[in-house]
Write an enzyme that holds these catalytic residues in place. Structure first.
Site, PDB file in Angstrom:
ATOM      1  N   GLY A   1      -4.212 -59.740 -20.819  1.00 18.44           N
ATOM      2  CA  GLY A   1      -4.084 -58.899 -22.016  1.00 18.44           C
ATOM      3  C   GLY A   1      -2.799 -59.228 -22.755  1.00 18.44           C
ATOM      4  O   GLY A   1      -2.798 -59.443 -23.976  1.00 18.44           O
ATOM      5  N   HIS A   2      -1.690 -59.309 -22.012  1.00 18.01           N
ATOM      6  CA  HIS A   2      -0.418 -59.677 -22.633  1.00 18.01           C
ATOM      7  C   HIS A   2      -0.516 -61.089 -23.243  1.00 18.01           C
ATOM      8  O   HIS A   2      -0.041 -61.329 -24.349  1.00 18.01           O
ATOM      9  CB  HIS A   2       0.711 -59.693 -21.592  1.00 18.01           C
TER      10      HIS A   2
ATOM     11  N   LYS B   1      -5.056 -51.293 -26.537  1.00 23.02           N
ATOM     12  CA  LYS B   1      -5.074 -50.587 -25.247  1.00 23.02           C
ATOM     13  C   LYS B   1      -4.197 -49.337 -25.309  1.00 23.02           C
ATOM     14  O   LYS B   1      -4.529 -48.296 -24.769  1.00 23.02           O
ATOM     15  CB  LYS B   1      -4.573 -51.563 -24.175  1.00 23.02           C
TER      16      LYS B   1
HETATM   17  P1  AMP Z   1       2.926 -53.072 -21.471  1.00 21.43           P
HETATM   18  O1  AMP Z   1       3.614 -54.174 -20.750  1.00 21.43           O
HETATM   19  O2  AMP Z   1       1.903 -52.359 -20.640  1.00 21.43           O
HETATM   20  O3  AMP Z   1       3.863 -52.156 -22.215  1.00 21.43           O
HETATM   21  O4  AMP Z   1       2.081 -53.781 -22.600  1.00 21.43           O
HETATM   22  C1  AMP Z   1       2.698 -54.616 -23.542  1.00 21.43           C
HETATM   23  C2  AMP Z   1       1.744 -54.839 -24.691  1.00 21.43           C
HETATM   24  O5  AMP Z   1       0.533 -55.408 -24.205  1.00 21.43           O
HETATM   25  C3  AMP Z   1       1.356 -53.513 -25.382  1.00 21.43           C
HETATM   26  O6  AMP Z   1       1.292 -53.732 -26.775  1.00 21.43           O
HETATM   27  C4  AMP Z   1       0.003 -53.218 -24.806  1.00 21.43           C
HETATM   28  O7  AMP Z   1      -0.822 -52.445 -25.651  1.00 21.43           O
HETATM   29  C5  AMP Z   1      -0.559 -54.625 -24.638  1.00 21.43           C
HETATM   30  N1  AMP Z   1      -1.629 -54.625 -23.648  1.00 21.43           N
HETATM   31  C6  AMP Z   1      -1.602 -54.068 -22.410  1.00 21.43           C
HETATM   32  N2  AMP Z   1      -2.802 -54.207 -21.804  1.00 21.43           N
HETATM   33  C7  AMP Z   1      -3.605 -54.864 -22.690  1.00 21.43           C
HETATM   34  C8  AMP Z   1      -4.952 -55.299 -22.663  1.00 21.43           C
HETATM   35  N3  AMP Z   1      -5.741 -55.090 -21.615  1.00 21.43           N
HETATM   36  N4  AMP Z   1      -5.434 -55.950 -23.744  1.00 21.43           N
HETATM   37  C9  AMP Z   1      -4.647 -56.170 -24.842  1.00 21.43           C
HETATM   38  N5  AMP Z   1      -3.369 -55.775 -24.925  1.00 21.43           N
HETATM   39  C10 AMP Z   1      -2.848 -55.134 -23.868  1.00 21.43           C
END
Ligand code: AMP
Length: 281
Positions: free
Chosen positions: A36-37, A149
């Site tokens: 996702g990242h 997400k």
């Molecule tokens: P985080 O590390 O969880 O704060 O996520 C960092 C970025 O990645 C944020 O903008 C999240 O929305 C995005 N993100 C997390 N999980 C996903 C996913 N499954 N698909 C797309 N983007 C994601």
């Protein structure tokens, strides 16, 4: 990939890049990277010359100290993944590099902050806006990429950018899922094999809702969705809302932008997911 751990060194480097008229795409994360990242990095690469990814587990956005302590940290694997996708720059500061002492922050973002996630994680969005404001100030990106997400997070950051006239464009990228539908998340690492099975009820219910959205009225659909989730063993629902995508208030049949949002504990792990819905025809 170049790695920076201090704001000053990163800013100096990025200033040189700016003088070459190159565009900067920015992907802020908490690390424990997954596909996702990486999909955000790929979007950023299509639209910019230079990509900066930050990995910073921001304490101010965790309202529960145990959650902060338990948050997965996998920096070596993260660096390998970023190198594999040719990310240009990693910013990976320590906490004391980002905050000196008892810094105060409060942004009046209005009631959106207190709805849904905000109700279950008081103060979370103050911490999010605090760190994103700081990161934008350091990186000064042309465009920043966030995931759908965290839909509410995107909404709140958009409000901040508007309110403070920040010179950055925001892009919301689609949710990356496992083939079985589970939304990818750093927190999935904590799911047991049993939890993983039970967690599927979240994406299944959102898909069911999307496929049946014109079949019934919104309150009835919401009730049925809640029943589906509550019937799943090992899953404890925090909220399921069919909301106006701009205000996050419950949607009605004339709402133009609609999003269904869910949060639930699956075993010991709290998960969130959502789906964008076409307005009722
Ligand atoms: P985080 O590390 O969880 O704060 O996520 C960092 C970025 O990645 C944020 O903008 C999240 O929305 C995005 N993100 C997390 N999980 C996903 C996913 N499954 N698909 C797309 N983007 C994601």
């Amino acid at each position: 990939m170049k790695t920076f751990t201090t704001r000053r060194s990163l800013q100096q480097y990025l200033q040189q890049i700016k003088t070459l008229n190159k565009t900067i795409g920015f992907v802020p994360t908490l690390g424990a990277l997954h596909q996702g990242h990486l999909s955000l990095i790929e979007f950023a690469q299509q639209q910019n010359d230079v990509i900066v990814c930050s990995i910073f587990v921001n304490p101010s956005q965790f309202n529960d100290p145990k959650d902060l302590e338990k948050y997965p940290r996998t920096i070596e694997a993260d660096i390998k993944m970023l190198e594999q996708v040719n990310c240009d720059i990693l910013f990976n500061p320590e906490v004391n590099e980002m905050y000196d002492g008892n810094e105060q922050w409060h942004l009046n973002i209005g009631e959106t902050e207190h709805l849904l996630e905000g109700e279950f994680r008081p103060g979370h969005y103050q911490g999010v806006t605090q760190v994103v404001n700081k990161l934008f100030g350091i990186v000064n990106p042309d465009t920043a990429y966030f995931g759908q997400k965290d839909y509410q997070q995107f909404l709140i950051i958009s409000k901040m950018v508007n309110m403070l006239n920040m010179p950055v464009k925001l892009v919301m990228c689609p949710i990356k899922r496992e083939t079985n539908g589970l939304a990818m998340s750093s927190r999935n690492i904590h799911l047991t094999p049993g939890d993983r099975q039970h967690a599927l009820v979240l994406s299944k219910t959102l898909n069911w809702l999307s496929n049946n959205f014109n079949q019934n009225n919104i309150p009835a659909l919401k009730k049925e969705a809640e029943q589906m989730i509550n019937a799943e063993p090992g899953v404890e629902l925090d909220y399921f809302e069919i909301a106006d995508g701009d205000t996050l208030h419950p949607a009605n049949d004339s709402t133009k932008s609609i999003v269904a949002l869910v949060a639930a504990k699956v075993g010991k792990t709290r998960l969130i997911d959502n789906i964008l819905l076409s307005p009722k025809s």
